[in-house]
Design a protein around this motif. Structure first.
Motif, PDB file in Angstrom:
ATOM      1  N   PRO A 184       0.812  -1.226   0.000  1.00  0.00           N
ATOM      2  CA  PRO A 184       0.000   0.000   0.000  1.00  0.00           C
ATOM      3  C   PRO A 184       0.837   1.265   0.000  1.00  0.00           C
ATOM      4  CG  PRO A 184      -0.076  -1.083   2.150  1.00  0.00           C
ATOM      5  CD  PRO A 184       0.594  -2.024   1.215  1.00  0.00           C
ATOM      6  N   LEU A 185       1.995   1.245   0.664  1.00  0.00           N
ATOM      7  CA  LEU A 185       2.854   2.430   0.688  1.00  0.00           C
ATOM      8  C   LEU A 185       3.411   2.733  -0.699  1.00  0.00           C
ATOM      9  CD1 LEU A 185       4.825   1.848   4.033  1.00  0.00           C
ATOM     10  CD2 LEU A 185       2.917   3.423   3.615  1.00  0.00           C
ATOM     11  N   ALA A 186       3.826   1.684  -1.423  1.00  0.00           N
ATOM     12  CA  ALA A 186       4.338   1.884  -2.780  1.00  0.00           C
ATOM     13  C   ALA A 186       3.239   2.407  -3.700  1.00  0.00           C
ATOM     14  CB  ALA A 186       4.909   0.574  -3.317  1.00  0.00           C
ATOM     15  N   PHE A 187       2.031   1.861  -3.556  1.00  0.00           N
ATOM     16  CA  PHE A 187       0.909   2.317  -4.383  1.00  0.00           C
ATOM     17  C   PHE A 187       0.613   3.797  -4.124  1.00  0.00           C
ATOM     18  CE2 PHE A 187      -3.621   3.121  -4.988  1.00  0.00           C
ATOM     19  CZ  PHE A 187      -3.805   2.687  -6.295  1.00  0.00           C
ATOM     20  N   LEU A 188       0.561   4.186  -2.852  1.00  0.00           N
ATOM     21  CA  LEU A 188       0.233   5.566  -2.508  1.00  0.00           C
ATOM     22  C   LEU A 188       1.348   6.524  -2.920  1.00  0.00           C
ATOM     23  CD1 LEU A 188      -1.359   5.019   1.026  1.00  0.00           C
ATOM     24  CD2 LEU A 188      -2.542   5.586  -1.109  1.00  0.00           C
ATOM     25  N   THR A 189       2.605   6.111  -2.711  1.00  0.00           N
ATOM     26  CA  THR A 189       3.732   6.988  -3.056  1.00  0.00           C
ATOM     27  C   THR A 189       3.813   7.222  -4.559  1.00  0.00           C
ATOM     28  OG1 THR A 189       4.971   6.166  -1.143  1.00  0.00           O
ATOM     29  CG2 THR A 189       6.215   7.313  -2.855  1.00  0.00           C
ATOM     30  N   ALA A 190       3.840   6.134  -5.331  1.00  0.00           N
ATOM     31  CA  ALA A 190       3.924   6.265  -6.787  1.00  0.00           C
ATOM     32  C   ALA A 190       2.669   6.937  -7.347  1.00  0.00           C
ATOM     33  CB  ALA A 190       4.133   4.897  -7.428  1.00  0.00           C
ATOM     34  N   GLY A 191       1.505   6.592  -6.779  1.00  0.00           N
ATOM     35  CA  GLY A 191       0.254   7.208  -7.229  1.00  0.00           C
ATOM     36  C   GLY A 191       0.233   8.701  -6.983  1.00  0.00           C
ATOM     37  N   ALA A 192       0.725   9.131  -5.821  1.00  0.00           N
ATOM     38  CA  ALA A 192       0.755  10.567  -5.507  1.00  0.00           C
ATOM     39  C   ALA A 192       1.697  11.314  -6.447  1.00  0.00           C
ATOM     40  CB  ALA A 192       1.191  10.764  -4.053  1.00  0.00           C
ATOM     41  N   ILE A 193       2.855  10.706  -6.738  1.00  0.00           N
ATOM     42  CA  ILE A 193       3.796  11.342  -7.673  1.00  0.00           C
ATOM     43  C   ILE A 193       3.180  11.420  -9.069  1.00  0.00           C
ATOM     44  CG2 ILE A 193       6.033  11.072  -8.813  1.00  0.00           C
ATOM     45  CD1 ILE A 193       7.068   9.828  -6.207  1.00  0.00           C
ATOM     46  N   GLY A 194       2.502  10.349  -9.494  1.00  0.00           N
ATOM     47  CA  GLY A 194       1.828  10.361 -10.791  1.00  0.00           C
ATOM     48  C   GLY A 194       0.721  11.409 -10.854  1.00  0.00           C
ATOM     49  N   PHE A 195      -0.056  11.512  -9.774  1.00  0.00           N
ATOM     50  CA  PHE A 195      -1.131  12.513  -9.714  1.00  0.00           C
ATOM     51  C   PHE A 195      -0.543  13.919  -9.827  1.00  0.00           C
ATOM     52  CE2 PHE A 195      -4.011  15.386  -7.537  1.00  0.00           C
ATOM     53  CZ  PHE A 195      -5.254  15.006  -8.011  1.00  0.00           C
ATOM     54  N   ALA A 196       0.541  14.187  -9.074  1.00  0.00           N
ATOM     55  CA  ALA A 196       1.181  15.502  -9.119  1.00  0.00           C
ATOM     56  C   ALA A 196       1.765  15.780 -10.498  1.00  0.00           C
ATOM     57  CB  ALA A 196       2.275  15.570  -8.054  1.00  0.00           C
ATOM     58  N   LEU A 197       2.319  14.757 -11.143  1.00  0.00           N
ATOM     59  CA  LEU A 197       2.884  14.917 -12.480  1.00  0.00           C
ATOM     60  C   LEU A 197       1.807  15.286 -13.486  1.00  0.00           C
ATOM     61  CD1 LEU A 197       5.278  14.625 -14.437  1.00  0.00           C
ATOM     62  CD2 LEU A 197       4.779  12.190 -14.574  1.00  0.00           C
ATOM     63  N   GLU A 198       0.657  14.669 -13.379  1.00  0.00           N
ATOM     64  CA  GLU A 198      -0.434  14.969 -14.304  1.00  0.00           C
ATOM     65  C   GLU A 198      -0.951  16.393 -14.090  1.00  0.00           C
ATOM     66  OE1 GLU A 198      -4.211  15.407 -16.231  1.00  0.00           O
ATOM     67  OE2 GLU A 198      -3.840  15.581 -14.068  1.00  0.00           O
ATOM     68  N   ARG A 199      -1.139  16.755 -12.824  1.00  0.00           N
ATOM     69  CA  ARG A 199      -1.668  18.091 -12.516  1.00  0.00           C
ATOM     70  C   ARG A 199      -0.662  19.191 -12.845  1.00  0.00           C
ATOM     71  NH1 ARG A 199      -6.544  19.333 -12.644  1.00  0.00           N
ATOM     72  NH2 ARG A 199      -6.131  17.953 -14.383  1.00  0.00           N
ATOM     73  N   GLY A 200       0.613  18.899 -12.644  1.00  0.00           N
ATOM     74  CA  GLY A 200       1.620  19.939 -12.821  1.00  0.00           C
ATOM     75  C   GLY A 200       2.195  20.045 -14.214  1.00  0.00           C
ATOM     76  N   LEU A 201       2.062  18.976 -15.036  1.00  0.00           N
ATOM     77  CA  LEU A 201       2.715  18.999 -16.347  1.00  0.00           C
ATOM     78  C   LEU A 201       1.858  18.408 -17.463  1.00  0.00           C
ATOM     79  CD1 LEU A 201       5.350  19.524 -17.969  1.00  0.00           C
ATOM     80  CD2 LEU A 201       6.070  17.204 -17.337  1.00  0.00           C
ATOM     81  N   ILE A 202       1.412  17.187 -17.286  1.00  0.00           N
ATOM     82  CA  ILE A 202       0.775  16.455 -18.381  1.00  0.00           C
ATOM     83  C   ILE A 202      -0.488  17.152 -18.875  1.00  0.00           C
ATOM     84  CG2 ILE A 202      -0.265  14.256 -19.068  1.00  0.00           C
ATOM     85  CD1 ILE A 202       2.726  14.107 -18.599  1.00  0.00           C
TER      86      ILE A 202
END
Length: 539
Positions: A313-331
């Protein structure tokens, strides 16, 4: 009591057979025999160890075991023999006559009793015979295998006694195979040798092939013919097992590709984003696993077997949060411009790799296997490691969970609606921008838990994700962009194809041939195996 007495008598009988005479050796005394091990002549040492084995002393087994393992030393000043264990201040000494610790000696005061190949073979054979009747099943099994390797005809009478006394089927089977191996290459009657060859033919395996090969040119025509028939049958059987092995190993590789590609299938299929940083999300999941295990090692070692369950669950939340931030900030600023998203996410991947090197260093990090993932199991002539089997099960479980989310939840329904018709979905009140962000986060989170699994079979380093990004895109394109079933079939198909090509073309050329096949396949079916309508496909 009677059973113990019979075992002792049998050991005595074994010793007499080994040395080829029937006079008792106890009269010589055990201690003088031990002292004779210090002489330089290996041939004389062989005679001594045979006498020690024949002495009937219970102390013979630990003594000969220590000699086999290179732990038998003698003190230079008085030639006294000791079983040693290396310590910080020298050697801890154990008296082989009494079995008691007698202190510590400096390494410079001790000299190792040397062995050569012939002496080691003799020791293995003797130890095998001495422990064939051990009360410990593991010891008996190990002894049977040891005798199989030595194939000393002198051990045959004791081996027959052990077979008669054995009650566990798998150990008895090993003993029977050892007996057949000894008889097949001996000067026993032809009928016995032919029966032994038939038994070995049913056992099969590389060890049996190596044993039967010299018999194919035996001076007896019947023996030579039987050996040739057995060799041919074993080779045919191994060809079948080889194909089965390629399928299993291909499924294992396919499960790894599925874990790495399934998150990419979502982001690429739903959003049309060529995410070159997807491999770094896998890497982040692996490093989260490393960090969890480091904390557990230092704070609560008893939790180590649960480290992967905590890391998921920690890996899912960490990678998911980084992906979410990447989409909101760049993609989100680059939709509809696939080339620019490719370049931007490639830049992000380089940043993430360098950040990882700065924080954790460039070297590989150790991630351990929990006890329940260690070891292996055998299916016929095929050995499978538990970690690979668990990853296959885990990959299918992730696929099933994601399939459930896509088909049975509101979020999955909204995601599929956006894929099929973005404008219509927006007009129905679906917040398409949030669907995009959550979808990218979901795909990144799944990549993170893929990293947890890959940490068990691959090196955890900043370059971990780069090894899977190209293969992941091949799986997604071959299976059908955005289609989960296509990703599953594509991953397993490419995994199995790679394993069948590797023995003939090599690992690198095999991958190239698979890539050429995919390029040709896409020319005929641009939408892959399972076509799915959506923005990425239509554009």
């Amino acid at each position: 009591m009677f059973k113990s007495i019979s075992h002792l008598l049998l050991l005595l009988l074994t010793g007499f057979i080994i040395i080829g005479n029937s006079q008792p050796l106890r009269a010589e005394g055990f201690a003088p025999l031990v002292e004779q091990l210090t002489q330089k002549s290996f041939n004389k040492k062989i005679k001594v160890v045979r006498k020690i084995a024949a002495s009937g002393e219970s102390r013979a087994i630990p003594l000969l075991t220590a000699l086999t393992e290179g732990k038998l030393y003698f003190r230079k000043n008085d030639k006294k023999v000791f079983i040693t264990a290396a310590g910080e201040n020298g050697y801890s000494l154990l008296d082989p006559l009494t079995g008691k610790a007698v202190g510590i000696s400096a390494t410079t005061e001790m000299k190792k009793i040397k062995t050569n190949n012939k002496l080691r073979r003799t020791l293995n054979s003797l130890l095998g015979v001495l422990t064939l009747l051990s009360p410990d099943p593991a010891t008996r099994l190990k002894s049977a295998k040891s005798v199989f390797q030595s194939r000393d005809i002198k051990t045959l009478p004791v081996l027959k006694k052990a077979i008669a006394a054995e009650t566990l089927p798998h150990i008895k089977k090993e003993m029977l195979t050892t007996q057949a191996a000894i008889v097949a290459g001996s000067d026993q009657p032809s009928s016995d040798r032919l029966a032994a060859i038939r038994h070995l033919r049913n056992v099969g395996g590389n060890d049996v092939l190596a044993l039967l090969t010299p018999l194919a040119t035996d001076k007896s025509a019947d023996i030579a013919t039987a050996a040739q028939v057995a060799i041919k049958a074993i080779n045919n059987e191994q060809a079948v097992w080889g194909a089965f092995q390629n399928v299993i190993y291909g499924i294992s590789l396919g499960s790894v590709l599925l874990l790495a590609a399934i998150g990419l299938a979502i982001t690429f299929g739903v959003m049309g984003v060529i995410n070159m940083a997807h491999g770094e999300m896998v890497m982040i999941g692996a490093y989260v696993t490393f960090m969890v295990q480091e904390v557990i090692r230092n704070a609560a070692p008893w939790l180590f077997d649960y480290s992967l369950l905590i890391a998921l669950p920690l890996a899912f939340l960490t990678a998911g949060a980084i992906g979410f931030a990447l989409e909101r900030g760049l993609i989100r600023f680059l939709y509809g411009r696939p080339l620019e998203t490719l370049l931007a996410t490639w830049g992000v991947s380089l940043i993430l790799q360098q950040a990882t090197r700065t924080i954790f260093g460039p070297n590989n990090r150790e991630v351990g296997n929990p006890s329940w993932m260690s070891g292996s199991t055998e299916i016929g002539h095929l050995a499978l490691t538990w970690n690979r089997l668990y990853i296959i099960v885990f990959a299918l479980a992730v696929f099933a969970a994601l399939f459930f989310v896509m088909r049975k939840t509101t979020f999955g329904l909204q995601m599929r609606a956006v894929v099929q018709n973005r404008q219509m979905a927006g007009s129905m009140g679906i917040k398409t921008k949030w669907v995009d962000a959550l979808t990218f986060g979901l795909g990144s989170g799944i990549a993170g838990i893929a990293g947890v699994a890959l940490s068990q079979i691959d090196n955890v380093s900043p370059n971990l994700g780069q090894a899977y990004i190209v293969d992941s895109f091949m799986v997604v394109v071959f299976g059908g962009v955005g289609n989960l079933w296509g990703t599953l079939v594509g991953a397993f198909s490419l995994g199995i194809a790679n394993k069948f090509l590797e023995p003939y073309a090599g690992a690198v050329l095999g991958k190239i041939l698979v890539l050429v096949f995919i390029i040709l396949f896409i020319q005929k079916r641009p939408r892959g195996l399972f076509a799915l309508k959506g923005r990425a496909v239509e554009s």
